[in-house]
Design an enzyme around this catalytic site. Sequence first.
Site, PDB file in Angstrom:
ATOM      1  N   ARG A 158     -15.822 -14.994  58.449  1.00  0.00           N
ATOM      2  CA  ARG A 158     -17.508 -14.708  57.746  1.00  0.00           C
ATOM      3  C   ARG A 158     -16.931 -16.060  56.332  1.00  0.00           C
ATOM      4  O   ARG A 158     -17.708 -16.423  56.601  1.00  0.00           O
ATOM      5  CB  ARG A 158     -17.163 -13.153  56.848  1.00  0.00           C
ATOM      6  CG  ARG A 158     -17.511 -12.745  58.281  1.00  0.00           C
ATOM      7  CD  ARG A 158     -17.562 -11.029  57.609  1.00  0.00           C
ATOM      8  NE  ARG A 158     -16.150 -10.544  57.348  1.00  0.00           N
ATOM      9  CZ  ARG A 158     -16.237  -9.505  57.101  1.00  0.00           C
ATOM     10  NH1 ARG A 158     -16.977  -8.131  57.299  1.00  0.00           N
ATOM     11  NH2 ARG A 158     -14.856  -8.640  57.579  1.00  0.00           N
ATOM     12  N   ILE A 159     -15.729 -15.659  55.946  1.00  0.00           N
ATOM     13  CA  ILE A 159     -15.873 -16.880  54.778  1.00  0.00           C
ATOM     14  C   ILE A 159     -16.173 -18.759  54.647  1.00  0.00           C
ATOM     15  O   ILE A 159     -16.260 -19.249  54.801  1.00  0.00           O
ATOM     16  CB  ILE A 159     -14.441 -16.892  53.891  1.00  0.00           C
ATOM     17  CG1 ILE A 159     -15.067 -15.518  52.998  1.00  0.00           C
ATOM     18  CG2 ILE A 159     -14.554 -18.575  52.722  1.00  0.00           C
ATOM     19  CD1 ILE A 159     -13.425 -14.790  52.790  1.00  0.00           C
ATOM     20  N   ASP A 178     -10.602 -21.369  66.198  1.00  0.00           N
ATOM     21  CA  ASP A 178      -9.671 -20.203  66.012  1.00  0.00           C
ATOM     22  C   ASP A 178      -9.573 -19.387  67.401  1.00  0.00           C
ATOM     23  O   ASP A 178     -10.618 -19.736  68.294  1.00  0.00           O
ATOM     24  CB  ASP A 178     -10.628 -19.437  65.365  1.00  0.00           C
ATOM     25  CG  ASP A 178     -10.729 -17.544  64.663  1.00  0.00           C
ATOM     26  OD1 ASP A 178     -10.030 -16.717  65.529  1.00  0.00           O
ATOM     27  OD2 ASP A 178     -10.598 -17.721  63.537  1.00  0.00           O
ATOM     28  N   CYS A 237      -8.527 -21.614  49.786  1.00  0.00           N
ATOM     29  CA  CYS A 237      -7.679 -20.443  49.630  1.00  0.00           C
ATOM     30  C   CYS A 237      -8.177 -19.209  49.911  1.00  0.00           C
ATOM     31  O   CYS A 237      -9.059 -17.766  49.697  1.00  0.00           O
ATOM     32  CB  CYS A 237      -9.718 -20.423  48.742  1.00  0.00           C
ATOM     33  SG  CYS A 237     -10.191 -21.893  47.976  1.00  0.00           S
ATOM     34  N   ARG A 239      -4.287 -17.740  51.478  1.00  0.00           N
ATOM     35  CA  ARG A 239      -3.463 -17.113  51.019  1.00  0.00           C
ATOM     36  C   ARG A 239      -1.869 -18.193  50.665  1.00  0.00           C
ATOM     37  O   ARG A 239      -2.161 -19.585  51.786  1.00  0.00           O
ATOM     38  CB  ARG A 239      -2.393 -16.596  52.187  1.00  0.00           C
ATOM     39  CG  ARG A 239      -3.047 -14.948  51.783  1.00  0.00           C
ATOM     40  CD  ARG A 239      -2.865 -14.352  51.156  1.00  0.00           C
ATOM     41  NE  ARG A 239      -2.866 -12.660  51.066  1.00  0.00           N
ATOM     42  CZ  ARG A 239      -4.351 -12.141  50.152  1.00  0.00           C
ATOM     43  NH1 ARG A 239      -4.995 -13.724  49.630  1.00  0.00           N
ATOM     44  NH2 ARG A 239      -4.301 -11.359  50.536  1.00  0.00           N
ATOM     45  N   ASP A 263      -6.298 -22.425  45.310  1.00  0.00           N
ATOM     46  CA  ASP A 263      -6.583 -20.893  45.245  1.00  0.00           C
ATOM     47  C   ASP A 263      -5.083 -20.537  45.175  1.00  0.00           C
ATOM     48  O   ASP A 263      -5.188 -19.263  44.065  1.00  0.00           O
ATOM     49  CB  ASP A 263      -7.922 -20.796  45.166  1.00  0.00           C
ATOM     50  CG  ASP A 263      -8.025 -18.981  44.645  1.00  0.00           C
ATOM     51  OD1 ASP A 263      -8.037 -19.210  43.088  1.00  0.00           O
ATOM     52  OD2 ASP A 263      -7.904 -18.269  44.774  1.00  0.00           O
ATOM     53  N   GLU A 268       3.089 -16.338  42.707  1.00  0.00           N
ATOM     54  CA  GLU A 268       2.323 -16.376  41.621  1.00  0.00           C
ATOM     55  C   GLU A 268       2.638 -15.494  40.573  1.00  0.00           C
ATOM     56  O   GLU A 268       3.042 -14.106  40.890  1.00  0.00           O
ATOM     57  CB  GLU A 268       1.238 -15.383  42.440  1.00  0.00           C
ATOM     58  CG  GLU A 268       0.281 -16.592  43.234  1.00  0.00           C
ATOM     59  CD  GLU A 268      -1.564 -16.093  44.127  1.00  0.00           C
ATOM     60  OE1 GLU A 268      -1.272 -15.056  43.734  1.00  0.00           O
ATOM     61  OE2 GLU A 268      -1.679 -16.474  44.994  1.00  0.00           O
ATOM     62  N   HIS A 287      -6.306 -17.212  41.807  1.00  0.00           N
ATOM     63  CA  HIS A 287      -6.257 -16.218  42.840  1.00  0.00           C
ATOM     64  C   HIS A 287      -7.744 -16.054  42.299  1.00  0.00           C
ATOM     65  O   HIS A 287      -7.802 -14.731  42.151  1.00  0.00           O
ATOM     66  CB  HIS A 287      -5.606 -15.679  43.030  1.00  0.00           C
ATOM     67  CG  HIS A 287      -5.724 -15.067  44.533  1.00  0.00           C
ATOM     68  ND1 HIS A 287      -4.376 -14.600  44.938  1.00  0.00           N
ATOM     69  CD2 HIS A 287      -6.220 -14.561  44.719  1.00  0.00           C
ATOM     70  CE1 HIS A 287      -4.530 -13.836  45.739  1.00  0.00           C
ATOM     71  NE2 HIS A 287      -5.983 -14.152  45.697  1.00  0.00           N
TER      72      HIS A 287
END
Length: 321
Positions: A158-159, A178, A237, A239, A263, A268, A287
């Site tokens: 979706r993103i 994909d 954005c 992982r 991101d 982290e 993040h």
Amino acid sequence: MTQSTLKLVVTDQAFGNTRHEQAAAQAEAADFAEYQCRSEEETRSAVQGAHVVLNNFAPLTRRVLEVMAPGAVVIRYGVGVDNVDLIAAKDLGVRVCNVPDYGIDEVADHATAMTLALVRKLNRYDAGIREGEWKIDRMVDGVRSLRETTVGLIGLGRIARSYATRMAVFGCRITGYDPFVNDDAARAAGVEPMSRDEVIASADVLSLHVPLTPDTRHLIDADALTRMPAGSIIINCSRGGLVDETALSDALRHGHLSGAGLDVFEQEPLPADSPLRHSFSVLMSPHAAFFSNASVEKLQQLASEEALRGLRGETLRCRLV
């Protein structure tokens, strides 16, 4: 099991309040506790005997999961569950849920903003002016037109599709890979389907949209970076572990890549000695791609509604294990 024995625990959160979570506990007269766990030992202590656990980044290892109440429910704030030992959860009968349907527009917006800034080399113009420069050719070595830019997607969820829609507005060619999306569905989303290697080898901008699994860790390694076109850009954005940061730093330092929008990171917060901190070609955020006032509210609300279903023994909406 009686209601008085129920226990809801928040292991860690970055939202500033837990009013939705507390309301869920109160609705079922469950004990409520919240922490800011970081280590395995802190998390293990916090979730002892818990029936429902809301989790952000604290490690949910086998040693942590095994001290929860029988049949416990874990709800991860967000989409990824790479900090949860899913195999152990299945073995132990711990049900694991995520929240996949919040912040989609925010992450797509964030990835788009990073892409536009790096393609237009705004970071270099900004740095040049701050250093007293004004001549364009002394700040950048050329700028590619967005209408002549191929944006490649690894992952077409979706993103990714929302990001593709945004980038298509600027006239970009959109390609994607994909294995779980057929070619017709990809084309319907405005994406030209290709093999993974073809996407990597042809993308002026490569944007990652896949979960972190043993199969995708360091998906973008030194070999993949070498196969990307000279002067290309990578956007992550999703992982941090998807990218080999040492190889990425080398590719940026040697000029093979012109930029990276990150991101997320392998560790982290980003370590103080990371070479990424010293590269003017890297645009970084902590993040935060998911973040907006509206998305945080929705995330906590959806997670807390799932927690309430867990406390009540009802069917879970987004169960993974």
